[in-house]
Design an enzyme around this catalytic site. Structure first.
Site, PDB file in Angstrom:
ATOM      1  N   GLU A 143     -33.000  47.116  19.100  1.00  0.00           N
ATOM      2  CA  GLU A 143     -32.472  46.799  17.762  1.00  0.00           C
ATOM      3  C   GLU A 143     -31.174  47.554  17.534  1.00  0.00           C
ATOM      4  OE1 GLU A 143     -35.460  47.369  14.722  1.00  0.00           O
ATOM      5  OE2 GLU A 143     -36.328  45.421  15.176  1.00  0.00           O
ATOM      6  N   GLU A 219     -40.603  41.006  18.890  1.00  0.00           N
ATOM      7  CA  GLU A 219     -41.603  41.733  18.103  1.00  0.00           C
ATOM      8  C   GLU A 219     -42.063  40.841  16.961  1.00  0.00           C
ATOM      9  OE1 GLU A 219     -40.354  45.601  16.767  1.00  0.00           O
ATOM     10  OE2 GLU A 219     -39.408  46.069  18.686  1.00  0.00           O
TER      11      GLU A 219
END
Ligand code: GLA
Length: 582
Positions: A143, A219
Site C-alpha cells: 500500500e 486484501e
C-alpha cells in the site's frame, strides 16, 4: 470466468510452528488453493546484522508445509508490511539511525533493506513456481500509495526483487482511491486493490489505472482488528460472503485478509493513530489477531468459514476436504500466583547515562520498560511536570512515592513540587506497539520530547532497561521487600493433556503474561480483550510455569483458565476499513 487465485492470508509469525500444518489444512478445507503471507523484517533481523530464519521465523519450512497441504503461496516481503505488526515490520533499531528516512529512496534506509532482502529472499526464490516450487506471486512494498509518492523507491524495490531472482509475477496493492493508486502503481508491475466492500467500484477504479492487469483483490477485509479501550469489531458472515461472491463473479483473484489471523504474541502488536489522516490519538492494537476471520484464533471454523466455503466451492475446481474435528480445550480452573518479585529488584539489562532521556531505540531496547532517573534541584513550588512525547505510559515517582500515572494521548502532565533541597524523580516508561500505518510510522519509545518542569528542561539522566521478551534470568527466591513499581507473580498451572486454553486475569490491571517462559502478550483491564489464547504447544503434561508482570497492582493474584475466548463486547460493522478519502 474462473478466478485465478483463491487465496487466504495466514502469517507464519502469528502462529506457532507446531500449528502451521493444521492452519494450512484449514485453508484448504475452506476451499482455498493459495496461502498468502507477509515476511516480518523485525522478526528476521531483531538486531542489526543478526538474521533469524529458523524456528518461528522459518518461512521456508512454512512454504514447504503449504505445498504439502496442496497450497500455492503469495509472499509479501515488504520491507514494510503494515499488518498491525510493530512498526509495520520495520525493525525498531532502524529508528536509532536518525539519518535513515523510512520508505523512500534514501541511501541509509535502502542499505538496510538490501541486506535484509539478501538474507530472506533466497528462501522464497528457490521455492518459486518457475523452479518447481509453490510460490506463484510476490508483492512489491505494501500500500505504498497510501504513504508516499516516491516512484524511484518503488522501482528500487521492484528491481531489488528481480535482481535477487524473483521471476514470478509481481503485484503492488493499494486501496482503490485515486491519490493512493497514483502513488502506488509502478511500471512493469501489475496492480491489485484492497477493500472490504463494493468490489464492482473497486475493480472499475483499478481498470482506469491498469486496464490490462488481471483484476485482483489482494486484501478482502473480511473482519477487522481491535484497539485497547475500544469495542471488539466483528463482521457479519453473510455480508462478508456476499461480497466474496461478488468479487469472484467478476473473475478476479482474491486474497482473504485474514483467512486465519492468529495472535500478536509478546510485544509484536502494532498501533494506529486515529482520524481520517491517521495523525490523531494513539490507538495500541490488542494481543489477539483473531480478526473475526473465518478460522478463529485457535484454528476452529466459524460461521464465516462455512459461508465462505459454500461460495468458494462454486469456483474451486479441486475437491475440497472436510475440516478436521477440533480437539477439546483445557478444563476450566484457577491458579494462584503467590510467589512475587519486584521488577526493580531485577538487575536491569543495561544502564546508560545521558544529558537528555535516551529513547528505547537508542538504548537498544525493542520493547519493555525503562526506569529514567534524575535529581530535581529545589526548593521549588508545585509546577506541572511535562512528559513531552511520552511513548507510551509512565509511572512517575518522587522520592519513591507514586505521584502520577500518565499516558500518551491522555494526560502527560502532573503537578510536582520539591519543598526541600532536591528530590529524586523517577519515571518508569512502558512501551506499547509502534504505529504501523500512515504518517506516524517511525514511532520512537520513551520520553521522546524530554521532560520539563514548567518551562525548564530537566537534564542529566540515568536510564535502566527492563526487556520483557526473555524472563529466564529472573532472580526468583529473593526475599520480598516493600517497594515501588511493577511486580512479577508466579504460579503453577497443572495440565493433564496439553490442550489449547484461554487465560483470564479478572482482578488484574495491566501487564504481560508468560507460559513456560513464552510471552503470550499484553493484557489490560480496559479491554475489549479479556482472555489470552494459550496454544497447546506451549504446555507440557504436569507442572507449567505461569508468570504475570502486573504494572499497576492486584489485590488477589489469581488467574483463571477458561474454555472459551472473550474478545469483548462486539459491534457489527458492515465495513470497518481504512478510511481513505478520494
Ligand atoms: C491494510 C494493510 C494490511 C492491514 C490491513 C488492515 O490493508 O495492507 O497490512 O494493515 O490494512 O488490517
Amino acid at each position: 470466468m474462473r478466478p485465478v487465485l483463491l487465496s487466504g492470508a495466514l502469517h507464519y509469525f502469528r502462529v506457532l510452528p507446531e500449528q502451521w500444518p493444521h492452519r494450512l489444512a484449514m485453508l484448504r478445507a475452506m476451499g482455498l488453493d493459495t496461502v498468502e503471507t507477509y515476511l516480518a523484517w523485525n522478526l528476521h533481523e531483531p538486531e542489526r546484522g543478526r538474521f533469524v530464519l529458523g524456528g518461528r521465523a522459518d518461512v521456508g519450512r512454512f512454504l514447504d508445509l503449504a505445498a504439502d497441504a496442496g497450497l500455492d503461496a503469495i509472499v509479501r516481503p515488504g520491507p514494510y508490511i503494515c499488518a498491525e505488526w510493530d512498526n509495520g515490520g520495520l525493525p525498531s533499531w532502524l529508528l536509532a539511525d536518525r539519518s535513515a528516512r523510512l520508505r523512500c529512496h534514501d541511501r541509509a534506509y535502502l542499505g538496510h533493506v538490501a541486506r535484509y532482502f539478501d538474507a530472506v529472499l533466497p528462501a522464497v526464490v528457490e521455492r518459486q513456481r518457475t523452479r518447481g516450487g509453490n510460490v506463484v506471486m510476490v508483492q512489491v512494498e505494501n500500500e505504498y500509495g497510501a504513504y508516499g509518492t516516491d516512484r524511484r523507491y518503488l522501482e528500487w524495490v521492484r528491481d531489488a526483487l528481480r535482481e535477487r531472482g524473483v521471476d514470478v509475477p509481481l503485484r503492488t496493492s493499494d486501496p482503490p482511491t485515486d491519490y493512493v493508486l497514483a502513488g502506488g502503481v509502478v511500471p512493469g508491475v501489475a496492480a491489485a486493490v484492497n477493500f472490504g466492500h463494493d468490489p464492482e467500484t473497486a475493480f472499475a477504479t483499478l481498470a482506469r489505472y491498469r486496464p490490462d492487469d488481471p483484476p485482483m483483490c489482494m486484501e478482502f477485509w473480511d473482519g477487522w482488528f481491535d484497539h485497547w479501550g475500544e469495542r471488539h469489531s466483528t463482521r457479519d458472515a453473510a455480508d462478508a460472503a456476499n461480497v466474496l461472491e461478488r468479487i469472484l463473479a467478476t473473475g478476479a483473484s482474491v486474497n482473504l485478509y485474514m483467512a486465519h489471523g492468529g495472535t500478536n504474541f509478546g510485544t509484536t502488536a502494532g498501533a494506529n493513530l486515529g482520524g481520517d489522516e491517521s495523525t490523531g490519538a494513539y490507538q495500541p492494537t490488542v494481543t489477539s489477531y483473531d480478526y473475526n476471520a473465518p478460522i478463529d484464533e485457535r484454528g476452529a471454523p466459524t460461521a464465516k468459514f462455512h459461508a465462505f466455503r459454500e461460495v468458494l466451492a462454486k469456483y474451486q475446481a479441486r475437491a475440497i476436504p472436510e475440516p478436521e474435528a477440533m480437539p477439546p480445550v483445557l478444563p476450566a480452573g484457577t491458579v494462584r500466583l503467590d510467589e512475587t518479585l519486584r521488577l526493580l529488584d531485577v538487575p536491569p539489562a543495561k544502564v546508560a547515562e545521558a544529558v537528555v532521556p535516551p529513547t528505547f531505540e537508542e538504548l537498544g531496547l525493542h520493547h519493555g520498560l525503562v526506569l529514567y532517573r534524575t535529581r530535581v534541584p529545589g526548593p521549588r513550588g508545585a509546577h506541572d511536570l511535562h512528559l513531552d512525547g511520552l511513548a507510551d505510559r509512565a509511572h512517575v515517582y518522587i522520592d519513591g512515592a507514586l505521584a502520577a500515572v500518565l499516558e500518551r494521548s491522555g494526560e502527560t502532565s502532573a503537578p510536582v513540587g520539591v519543598p526541600g533541597g532536591s528530590a529524586t524523580l523517577e519515571i518508569l516508561v512502558e512501551s506499547m506497539g509502534r504505529v504501523n500505518y500512515g504518517p506516524g510510522l517511525g514511532d520512537r519509545k520513551g520520553l521522546v520530547g524530554g521532560v520539563r518542569h514548567a518551562r525548564q528542561f530537566l537534564h542529566g539522566w540515568t536510564a535502566a532497561t527492563y526487556p520483557v521478551d526473555d524472563i529466564s534470568h529472573l532472580p526468583w527466591g529473593r526475599r520480598d521487600r516493600a517497594g515501588r513499581g511493577p511486580v512479577f507473580h508466579r504460579g503453577v498451572l497443572d495440565v493433564g493433556e496439553p490442550r489449547d486454553g484461554y487465560l483470564a486475569l479478572p482482578d488484574w490491571t495491566k501487564g504481560y503474561a508468560w507460559v513456560n517462559g513464552f510471552c503470550l502478550g499484553r493484557y489490560w483491564d480496559r479491554g475489549p480483550q479479556r482472555t489470552l489464547y494459550v496454544p497447546w504447544p506451549l504446555l507440557r503434561r504436569g507442572a507449567n510455569e505461569l508468570v504475570v508482570l502486573e504494572l499497576d497492582g492486584v489485590a488477589d493474584p489469581v488467574a483463571e483458565i477458561r474454555t472459551t475466548p472473550d474478545l469483548g463486547a462486539h459491534r457489527f460493522r458492515r465495513t470497518r476499513c481504512r478510511t481513505v478519502r478520494s
